[in-house]
Scaffold this active site. Sequence first.
Site, PDB file in Angstrom:
ATOM      1  N   TYR A 143     120.744 -16.069 -50.466  1.00 39.47           N
ATOM      2  CA  TYR A 143     121.648 -17.115 -49.996  1.00 39.47           C
ATOM      3  C   TYR A 143     120.935 -18.161 -49.142  1.00 39.47           C
ATOM      4  O   TYR A 143     121.489 -19.232 -48.889  1.00 39.47           O
ATOM      5  CB  TYR A 143     122.800 -16.513 -49.195  1.00 39.47           C
ATOM      6  CG  TYR A 143     123.776 -15.694 -50.013  1.00 39.47           C
ATOM      7  CD1 TYR A 143     123.523 -15.366 -51.336  1.00 39.47           C
ATOM      8  CD2 TYR A 143     124.950 -15.225 -49.457  1.00 39.47           C
ATOM      9  CE1 TYR A 143     124.406 -14.607 -52.084  1.00 39.47           C
ATOM     10  CE2 TYR A 143     125.851 -14.463 -50.187  1.00 39.47           C
ATOM     11  CZ  TYR A 143     125.567 -14.161 -51.504  1.00 39.47           C
ATOM     12  OH  TYR A 143     126.447 -13.407 -52.242  1.00 39.47           O
ATOM     13  N   LYS A 194     116.888  -2.701 -55.043  1.00 42.47           N
ATOM     14  CA  LYS A 194     116.507  -2.543 -56.448  1.00 42.47           C
ATOM     15  C   LYS A 194     114.989  -2.491 -56.535  1.00 42.47           C
ATOM     16  O   LYS A 194     114.339  -3.347 -57.153  1.00 42.47           O
ATOM     17  CB  LYS A 194     117.075  -3.684 -57.293  1.00 42.47           C
ATOM     18  CG  LYS A 194     118.547  -3.568 -57.602  1.00 42.47           C
ATOM     19  CD  LYS A 194     118.835  -2.464 -58.627  1.00 42.47           C
ATOM     20  CE  LYS A 194     118.399  -2.878 -60.021  1.00 42.47           C
ATOM     21  NZ  LYS A 194     118.680  -1.817 -61.022  1.00 42.47           N
ATOM     22  N   ASP A 227     122.757  -0.748 -58.235  1.00 46.24           N
ATOM     23  CA  ASP A 227     123.689  -0.518 -59.336  1.00 46.24           C
ATOM     24  C   ASP A 227     124.257   0.896 -59.296  1.00 46.24           C
ATOM     25  O   ASP A 227     125.452   1.113 -59.534  1.00 46.24           O
ATOM     26  CB  ASP A 227     123.034  -0.817 -60.687  1.00 46.24           C
ATOM     27  CG  ASP A 227     121.664  -0.196 -60.844  1.00 46.24           C
ATOM     28  OD1 ASP A 227     121.138   0.402 -59.880  1.00 46.24           O
ATOM     29  OD2 ASP A 227     121.096  -0.308 -61.954  1.00 46.24           O
ATOM     30  N   ASP A 251     127.187  -8.294 -50.221  1.00 50.22           N
ATOM     31  CA  ASP A 251     128.362  -9.072 -50.597  1.00 50.22           C
ATOM     32  C   ASP A 251     129.124  -8.354 -51.708  1.00 50.22           C
ATOM     33  O   ASP A 251     130.346  -8.166 -51.643  1.00 50.22           O
ATOM     34  CB  ASP A 251     127.910 -10.460 -51.046  1.00 50.22           C
ATOM     35  CG  ASP A 251     129.062 -11.463 -51.130  1.00 50.22           C
ATOM     36  OD1 ASP A 251     130.226 -11.060 -50.932  1.00 50.22           O
ATOM     37  OD2 ASP A 251     128.783 -12.643 -51.396  1.00 50.22           O
ATOM     38  N   ASP A 255     132.800  -5.819 -51.262  1.00 50.90           N
ATOM     39  CA  ASP A 255     134.033  -6.161 -51.961  1.00 50.90           C
ATOM     40  C   ASP A 255     134.482  -5.021 -52.869  1.00 50.90           C
ATOM     41  O   ASP A 255     135.678  -4.771 -53.028  1.00 50.90           O
ATOM     42  CB  ASP A 255     133.854  -7.440 -52.772  1.00 50.90           C
ATOM     43  CG  ASP A 255     134.032  -8.698 -51.932  1.00 50.90           C
ATOM     44  OD1 ASP A 255     134.092  -8.563 -50.693  1.00 50.90           O
ATOM     45  OD2 ASP A 255     134.114  -9.797 -52.495  1.00 50.90           O
TER      46      ASP A 255
END
Length: 370
Positions: A143, A194, A227, A251, A255
Amino acid sequence: MASNRKVMVLPGDGIGNEVMQANMKIIDWLAKHRSLGFDLSEGLVGGAAYDVHGTPLTDETLADSIASDAVLFGAVGTPKYDGVPFEVRPEAGLLRLRKEMDLFANLRPAMVFPTLVDASTLKPEVVSGLDIMILRELCGGSYFAEPRGIDDLGDGTKRGYDTNAYTTPEIERIGRVGMELARKRDGRLTSVEKANVMHSGVLWRQVMTALHAAEGEGVALSHMYADNCAMQLVRNPKQFDVIVTDNLFGDLLSDCAAMLTGSLGMLPSASLGTPDPETGLPKAMYEPVHGSAPDIAGKGLANPLAQFLSFAMMLRYSFDQADEAGLVEKAVNMALESKRTGDIMAPGCEQTDTDGMTKAVLDAMDRLAR
Protein backbone atom coordinates in the site's frame (compact mmCIF):
# COMPACT_ATOMS: atom_id res chain seq x y z
CA MET A 1 -14.71 15.68 35.43
CA ALA A 2 -11.39 14.88 33.76
CA SER A 3 -11.12 16.66 30.43
CA ASN A 4 -7.44 16.45 29.56
CA ARG A 5 -7.95 13.47 27.24
CA LYS A 6 -7.74 15.04 23.80
CA VAL A 7 -9.77 13.13 21.22
CA MET A 8 -10.05 14.07 17.55
CA VAL A 9 -13.40 12.97 16.10
CA LEU A 10 -13.46 12.29 12.35
CA PRO A 11 -16.89 10.95 11.30
CA GLY A 12 -16.08 10.84 7.58
CA ASP A 13 -18.61 9.69 5.00
CA GLY A 14 -21.69 7.50 4.63
CA ILE A 15 -22.75 5.74 7.81
CA GLY A 16 -19.62 7.09 9.51
CA ASN A 17 -21.64 10.15 10.53
CA GLU A 18 -24.55 8.09 11.85
CA VAL A 19 -22.52 5.68 13.96
CA MET A 20 -20.37 8.52 15.29
CA GLN A 21 -23.46 10.46 16.39
CA ALA A 22 -24.59 7.31 18.18
CA ASN A 23 -21.17 7.01 19.82
CA MET A 24 -21.51 10.53 21.20
CA LYS A 25 -24.44 9.26 23.28
CA ILE A 26 -22.17 6.62 24.84
CA ILE A 27 -19.61 9.33 25.59
CA ASP A 28 -22.32 11.52 27.15
CA TRP A 29 -23.43 8.60 29.34
CA LEU A 30 -19.90 8.09 30.66
CA ALA A 31 -19.55 11.80 31.37
CA LYS A 32 -22.80 11.79 33.35
CA HIS A 33 -22.46 8.49 35.21
CA ARG A 34 -18.68 7.95 35.47
CA SER A 35 -17.34 11.52 35.37
CA LEU A 36 -15.24 10.45 32.41
CA GLY A 37 -14.84 13.38 30.05
CA PHE A 38 -12.91 14.13 26.90
CA ASP A 39 -11.65 17.27 25.22
CA LEU A 40 -13.34 16.64 21.87
CA SER A 41 -12.51 18.27 18.54
CA GLU A 42 -14.15 17.39 15.24
CA GLY A 43 -12.83 17.57 11.70
CA LEU A 44 -13.58 16.58 8.13
CA VAL A 45 -11.98 13.63 6.37
CA GLY A 46 -12.57 11.67 3.20
CA GLY A 47 -15.25 12.79 0.78
CA ALA A 48 -16.62 15.28 3.28
CA ALA A 49 -13.25 17.06 3.33
CA TYR A 50 -12.87 16.81 -0.45
CA ASP A 51 -16.22 18.53 -0.99
CA VAL A 52 -15.17 21.51 1.14
CA HIS A 53 -11.40 21.71 0.66
CA GLY A 54 -10.63 19.73 -2.50
CA THR A 55 -8.52 17.30 -0.48
CA PRO A 56 -9.51 14.29 1.66
CA LEU A 57 -7.37 15.52 4.57
CA THR A 58 -6.18 19.07 5.20
CA ASP A 59 -2.84 19.82 6.83
CA GLU A 60 -4.73 21.46 9.72
CA THR A 61 -6.84 18.37 10.42
CA LEU A 62 -3.73 16.19 10.21
CA ALA A 63 -1.91 18.46 12.68
CA ASP A 64 -4.86 18.40 15.08
CA SER A 65 -5.00 14.60 14.85
CA ILE A 66 -1.28 14.26 15.57
CA ALA A 67 -1.65 16.61 18.56
CA SER A 68 -4.50 14.57 20.04
CA ASP A 69 -4.20 11.63 22.40
CA ALA A 70 -6.42 9.51 20.17
CA VAL A 71 -8.46 9.76 16.97
CA LEU A 72 -11.97 8.32 16.83
CA PHE A 73 -12.71 7.59 13.18
CA GLY A 74 -15.90 6.68 11.31
CA ALA A 75 -15.58 5.67 7.67
CA VAL A 76 -14.64 7.18 4.30
CA GLY A 77 -15.58 6.78 0.67
CA THR A 78 -18.72 6.50 -1.45
CA PRO A 79 -19.26 5.81 -5.18
CA LYS A 80 -19.70 9.56 -5.65
CA TYR A 81 -15.91 9.90 -5.63
CA ASP A 82 -15.02 6.99 -7.91
CA GLY A 83 -14.06 9.36 -10.71
CA VAL A 84 -11.78 11.72 -8.78
CA PRO A 85 -7.98 11.42 -9.14
CA PHE A 86 -6.44 8.56 -7.14
CA GLU A 87 -4.39 10.84 -4.89
CA VAL A 88 -7.44 12.77 -3.66
CA ARG A 89 -9.91 9.91 -3.28
CA PRO A 90 -11.48 9.72 0.20
CA GLU A 91 -9.37 6.69 1.13
CA ALA A 92 -6.20 8.71 0.55
CA GLY A 93 -7.06 10.78 3.62
CA LEU A 94 -7.20 7.67 5.77
CA LEU A 95 -3.93 6.35 4.37
CA ARG A 96 -2.24 9.69 5.00
CA LEU A 97 -3.41 9.70 8.61
CA ARG A 98 -1.99 6.22 9.13
CA LYS A 99 1.30 7.11 7.47
CA GLU A 100 1.89 10.55 9.01
CA MET A 101 0.91 9.37 12.50
CA ASP A 102 3.06 6.27 11.95
CA LEU A 103 0.24 3.97 13.04
CA PHE A 104 2.04 0.80 12.11
CA ALA A 105 0.18 -1.70 14.33
CA ASN A 106 -3.42 -2.41 13.41
CA LEU A 107 -5.27 -4.54 15.98
CA ARG A 108 -8.39 -6.25 14.67
CA PRO A 109 -10.07 -8.51 17.22
CA ALA A 110 -12.49 -11.16 16.00
CA MET A 111 -14.61 -12.18 18.96
CA VAL A 112 -17.95 -13.96 18.83
CA PHE A 113 -20.35 -12.63 21.43
CA PRO A 114 -22.37 -15.46 23.02
CA THR A 115 -25.55 -13.83 21.76
CA LEU A 116 -24.25 -13.82 18.16
CA VAL A 117 -23.14 -17.43 17.76
CA ASP A 118 -26.07 -18.17 15.48
CA ALA A 119 -25.41 -15.09 13.34
CA SER A 120 -22.21 -16.56 11.92
CA THR A 121 -22.44 -18.53 8.69
CA LEU A 122 -20.23 -21.18 10.29
CA LYS A 123 -21.50 -23.92 12.56
CA PRO A 124 -21.93 -22.89 16.22
CA GLU A 125 -19.39 -25.45 17.41
CA VAL A 126 -16.79 -23.88 15.10
CA VAL A 127 -17.18 -20.27 16.27
CA SER A 128 -18.61 -20.51 19.80
CA GLY A 129 -16.14 -18.91 22.20
CA LEU A 130 -13.96 -17.53 19.39
CA ASP A 131 -11.57 -14.79 20.51
CA ILE A 132 -8.62 -14.09 18.22
CA MET A 133 -6.56 -11.00 17.41
CA ILE A 134 -5.27 -10.19 13.93
CA LEU A 135 -2.31 -7.80 14.00
CA ARG A 136 -1.79 -6.11 10.63
CA GLU A 137 1.29 -4.08 9.74
CA LEU A 138 -0.21 -0.82 8.53
CA CYS A 139 2.46 1.56 7.24
CA GLY A 140 4.46 -0.52 4.78
CA GLY A 141 4.04 -3.22 2.18
CA SER A 142 2.18 -2.95 -1.10
CA TYR A 143 0.00 0.00 0.00
CA PHE A 144 2.98 2.31 0.44
CA ALA A 145 6.20 0.83 -0.98
CA GLU A 146 7.73 2.22 -4.17
CA PRO A 147 7.78 1.85 -7.10
CA ARG A 148 4.08 1.74 -7.79
CA GLY A 149 1.97 3.13 -10.57
CA ILE A 150 0.50 2.59 -14.03
CA ASP A 151 2.78 2.85 -17.08
CA ASP A 152 1.73 3.33 -20.69
CA LEU A 153 3.63 0.72 -22.68
CA GLY A 154 3.21 2.62 -25.94
CA ASP A 155 1.45 -0.12 -27.84
CA GLY A 156 -2.05 0.61 -26.61
CA THR A 157 -1.61 -1.38 -23.40
CA LYS A 158 -0.69 -0.41 -19.87
CA ARG A 159 0.99 -2.05 -16.88
CA GLY A 160 -0.11 -1.52 -13.28
CA TYR A 161 2.24 -2.50 -10.49
CA ASP A 162 2.76 -2.28 -6.73
CA THR A 163 5.74 -3.25 -4.62
CA ASN A 164 5.48 -5.38 -1.49
CA ALA A 165 8.62 -4.33 0.38
CA TYR A 166 9.61 -4.58 4.04
CA THR A 167 12.79 -3.82 5.98
CA THR A 168 14.12 -5.65 9.01
CA PRO A 169 13.16 -2.82 11.45
CA GLU A 170 9.60 -2.66 10.06
CA ILE A 171 9.12 -6.38 10.63
CA GLU A 172 10.77 -6.32 14.05
CA ARG A 173 8.57 -3.58 15.45
CA ILE A 174 5.30 -5.25 14.41
CA GLY A 175 6.70 -8.58 15.61
CA ARG A 176 7.37 -7.12 19.06
CA VAL A 177 3.79 -5.88 19.28
CA GLY A 178 2.60 -9.35 18.30
CA MET A 179 4.65 -11.03 21.01
CA GLU A 180 3.47 -8.54 23.63
CA LEU A 181 -0.16 -9.14 22.68
CA ALA A 182 0.37 -12.90 22.79
CA ARG A 183 1.88 -12.69 26.28
CA LYS A 184 -1.25 -10.92 27.50
CA ARG A 185 -3.50 -13.54 25.92
CA ASP A 186 -2.87 -17.26 25.40
CA GLY A 187 0.81 -17.00 24.50
CA ARG A 188 0.50 -18.20 20.89
CA LEU A 189 1.64 -16.16 17.89
CA THR A 190 1.17 -17.18 14.26
CA SER A 191 3.28 -15.27 11.74
CA VAL A 192 1.69 -15.24 8.29
CA GLU A 193 3.35 -14.54 4.92
CA LYS A 194 4.05 -16.17 1.53
CA ALA A 195 7.68 -17.21 1.96
CA ASN A 196 7.19 -19.93 -0.65
CA VAL A 197 6.79 -17.46 -3.54
CA MET A 198 7.65 -13.93 -2.29
CA HIS A 199 11.06 -12.55 -1.29
CA SER A 200 9.37 -10.17 1.16
CA GLY A 201 7.84 -13.25 2.76
CA VAL A 202 11.22 -14.96 3.03
CA LEU A 203 12.63 -11.94 4.88
CA TRP A 204 9.51 -11.70 7.06
CA ARG A 205 9.91 -15.31 8.20
CA GLN A 206 13.66 -14.92 8.79
CA VAL A 207 13.24 -11.77 10.88
CA MET A 208 10.32 -13.16 12.90
CA THR A 209 12.26 -16.34 13.65
CA ALA A 210 15.35 -14.40 14.79
CA LEU A 211 13.26 -11.94 16.83
CA HIS A 212 11.47 -14.75 18.60
CA ALA A 213 14.77 -16.47 19.41
CA ALA A 214 16.13 -13.25 20.93
CA GLU A 215 13.03 -11.78 22.61
CA GLY A 216 10.23 -14.33 22.49
CA GLU A 217 10.30 -15.82 25.96
CA GLY A 218 6.84 -17.00 26.95
CA VAL A 219 5.53 -16.97 23.38
CA ALA A 220 5.04 -19.99 21.12
CA LEU A 221 5.72 -18.91 17.52
CA SER A 222 4.47 -20.73 14.43
CA HIS A 223 4.52 -19.82 10.75
CA MET A 224 1.80 -20.18 8.13
CA TYR A 225 1.33 -19.25 4.49
CA ALA A 226 -1.38 -16.62 3.95
CA ASP A 227 -3.52 -18.76 1.65
CA ASN A 228 -3.50 -21.61 4.16
CA CYS A 229 -4.34 -19.17 6.94
CA ALA A 230 -7.43 -18.01 5.05
CA MET A 231 -8.55 -21.61 4.74
CA GLN A 232 -7.81 -22.39 8.38
CA LEU A 233 -9.78 -19.35 9.55
CA VAL A 234 -12.97 -20.86 8.17
CA ARG A 235 -12.04 -24.47 8.93
CA ASN A 236 -10.85 -24.19 12.54
CA PRO A 237 -10.49 -20.55 13.66
CA LYS A 238 -10.04 -21.38 17.34
CA GLN A 239 -6.60 -22.82 16.60
CA PHE A 240 -5.37 -19.20 16.49
CA ASP A 241 -4.64 -16.73 19.27
CA VAL A 242 -2.71 -13.81 17.71
CA ILE A 243 -1.98 -13.62 13.99
CA VAL A 244 0.68 -11.14 12.83
CA THR A 245 1.00 -10.38 9.13
CA ASP A 246 1.73 -7.71 6.55
CA ASN A 247 -0.46 -4.92 5.26
CA LEU A 248 -2.09 -6.66 2.29
CA PHE A 249 -2.62 -10.07 3.89
CA GLY A 250 -3.83 -8.41 7.10
CA ASP A 251 -6.46 -6.48 5.14
CA LEU A 252 -7.77 -9.67 3.53
CA LEU A 253 -7.56 -12.00 6.52
CA SER A 254 -9.19 -9.58 8.97
CA ASP A 255 -12.20 -9.14 6.69
CA CYS A 256 -12.43 -12.93 6.40
CA ALA A 257 -12.32 -13.17 10.20
CA ALA A 258 -15.03 -10.52 10.45
CA MET A 259 -17.59 -12.88 8.96
CA LEU A 260 -16.77 -15.47 11.61
CA THR A 261 -18.29 -13.05 14.10
CA GLY A 262 -21.57 -12.76 12.21
CA SER A 263 -21.17 -9.40 10.50
CA LEU A 264 -18.57 -6.96 9.27
CA GLY A 265 -20.62 -4.45 11.25
CA MET A 266 -19.41 -6.03 14.49
CA LEU A 267 -15.65 -5.65 14.01
CA PRO A 268 -13.71 -2.81 15.70
CA SER A 269 -10.06 -1.93 15.21
CA ALA A 270 -7.22 0.01 16.79
CA SER A 271 -4.23 1.44 14.93
CA LEU A 272 -1.30 2.17 17.23
CA GLY A 273 2.07 3.85 16.84
CA THR A 274 5.24 3.88 18.91
CA PRO A 275 4.67 4.78 22.59
CA ASP A 276 5.51 8.37 23.50
CA PRO A 277 8.69 8.41 25.66
CA GLU A 278 7.09 10.84 28.14
CA THR A 279 3.54 9.50 28.50
CA GLY A 280 4.14 5.89 27.48
CA LEU A 281 1.03 6.10 25.29
CA PRO A 282 1.13 5.51 21.54
CA LYS A 283 -0.45 7.70 18.92
CA ALA A 284 -3.67 5.92 18.13
CA MET A 285 -6.70 5.82 15.87
CA TYR A 286 -9.82 3.72 16.46
CA GLU A 287 -12.27 2.82 13.71
CA PRO A 288 -14.88 0.23 12.80
CA VAL A 289 -13.91 -2.08 9.96
CA HIS A 290 -17.25 -1.96 8.15
CA GLY A 291 -16.65 1.01 5.84
CA SER A 292 -19.10 3.70 4.78
CA ALA A 293 -21.91 1.38 3.53
CA PRO A 294 -23.33 3.92 1.06
CA ASP A 295 -26.27 1.66 0.22
CA ILE A 296 -27.81 2.28 3.64
CA ALA A 297 -26.31 5.68 4.48
CA GLY A 298 -28.85 8.25 5.64
CA LYS A 299 -31.53 5.66 6.30
CA GLY A 300 -30.88 5.17 10.02
CA LEU A 301 -30.25 1.45 9.52
CA ALA A 302 -26.53 1.27 10.32
CA ASN A 303 -25.24 -1.08 12.99
CA PRO A 304 -23.37 1.19 15.47
CA LEU A 305 -21.87 -1.62 17.54
CA ALA A 306 -18.47 -1.79 15.80
CA GLN A 307 -18.10 1.94 16.46
CA PHE A 308 -18.97 1.41 20.13
CA LEU A 309 -16.48 -1.45 20.37
CA SER A 310 -13.81 0.68 18.69
CA PHE A 311 -14.49 3.33 21.31
CA ALA A 312 -14.11 0.65 24.00
CA MET A 313 -10.70 -0.19 22.54
CA MET A 314 -9.81 3.50 22.82
CA LEU A 315 -10.77 3.48 26.49
CA ARG A 316 -8.60 0.42 27.08
CA TYR A 317 -5.50 1.08 24.98
CA SER A 318 -5.19 4.88 25.07
CA PHE A 319 -6.66 5.84 28.42
CA ASP A 320 -6.24 2.78 30.67
CA GLN A 321 -9.98 2.70 31.38
CA ALA A 322 -10.41 -1.07 31.36
CA ASP A 323 -13.49 -1.03 33.61
CA GLU A 324 -15.34 1.41 31.39
CA ALA A 325 -14.25 -0.48 28.27
CA GLY A 326 -15.58 -3.68 29.78
CA LEU A 327 -18.85 -1.95 30.66
CA VAL A 328 -19.41 -0.93 27.04
CA GLU A 329 -18.55 -4.42 25.78
CA LYS A 330 -20.85 -6.12 28.27
CA ALA A 331 -23.64 -3.69 27.42
CA VAL A 332 -23.27 -4.52 23.73
CA ASN A 333 -23.63 -8.23 24.45
CA MET A 334 -26.62 -7.61 26.72
CA ALA A 335 -28.35 -5.44 24.11
CA LEU A 336 -27.88 -8.17 21.50
CA GLU A 337 -29.95 -10.59 23.56
CA SER A 338 -33.14 -8.93 22.33
CA LYS A 339 -32.37 -6.25 19.72
CA ARG A 340 -30.65 -6.54 16.34
CA THR A 341 -30.02 -4.37 13.33
CA GLY A 342 -30.81 -5.91 9.97
CA ASP A 343 -27.28 -7.18 9.26
CA ILE A 344 -27.32 -9.45 12.32
CA MET A 345 -31.04 -10.14 12.63
CA ALA A 346 -31.96 -13.54 14.09
CA PRO A 347 -35.22 -15.34 14.94
CA GLY A 348 -36.59 -14.38 18.34
CA CYS A 349 -35.03 -10.90 18.30
CA GLU A 350 -36.61 -7.56 17.56
CA GLN A 351 -35.23 -5.80 14.49
CA THR A 352 -34.33 -2.20 15.16
CA ASP A 353 -32.48 0.72 13.64
CA THR A 354 -29.39 2.71 14.64
CA ASP A 355 -31.24 4.71 17.29
CA GLY A 356 -32.95 1.62 18.70
CA MET A 357 -29.70 -0.30 18.94
CA THR A 358 -28.02 2.64 20.63
CA LYS A 359 -30.85 2.95 23.14
CA ALA A 360 -30.62 -0.78 23.89
CA VAL A 361 -26.91 -0.41 24.70
CA LEU A 362 -27.52 2.66 26.88
CA ASP A 363 -30.31 0.83 28.73
CA ALA A 364 -27.93 -2.08 29.30
CA MET A 365 -25.28 0.29 30.64
CA ASP A 366 -27.89 1.66 33.07
CA ARG A 367 -28.66 -1.85 34.30
CA LEU A 368 -25.02 -2.87 34.61
CA ALA A 369 -24.15 0.32 36.52
CA ARG A 370 -26.72 -0.27 39.26
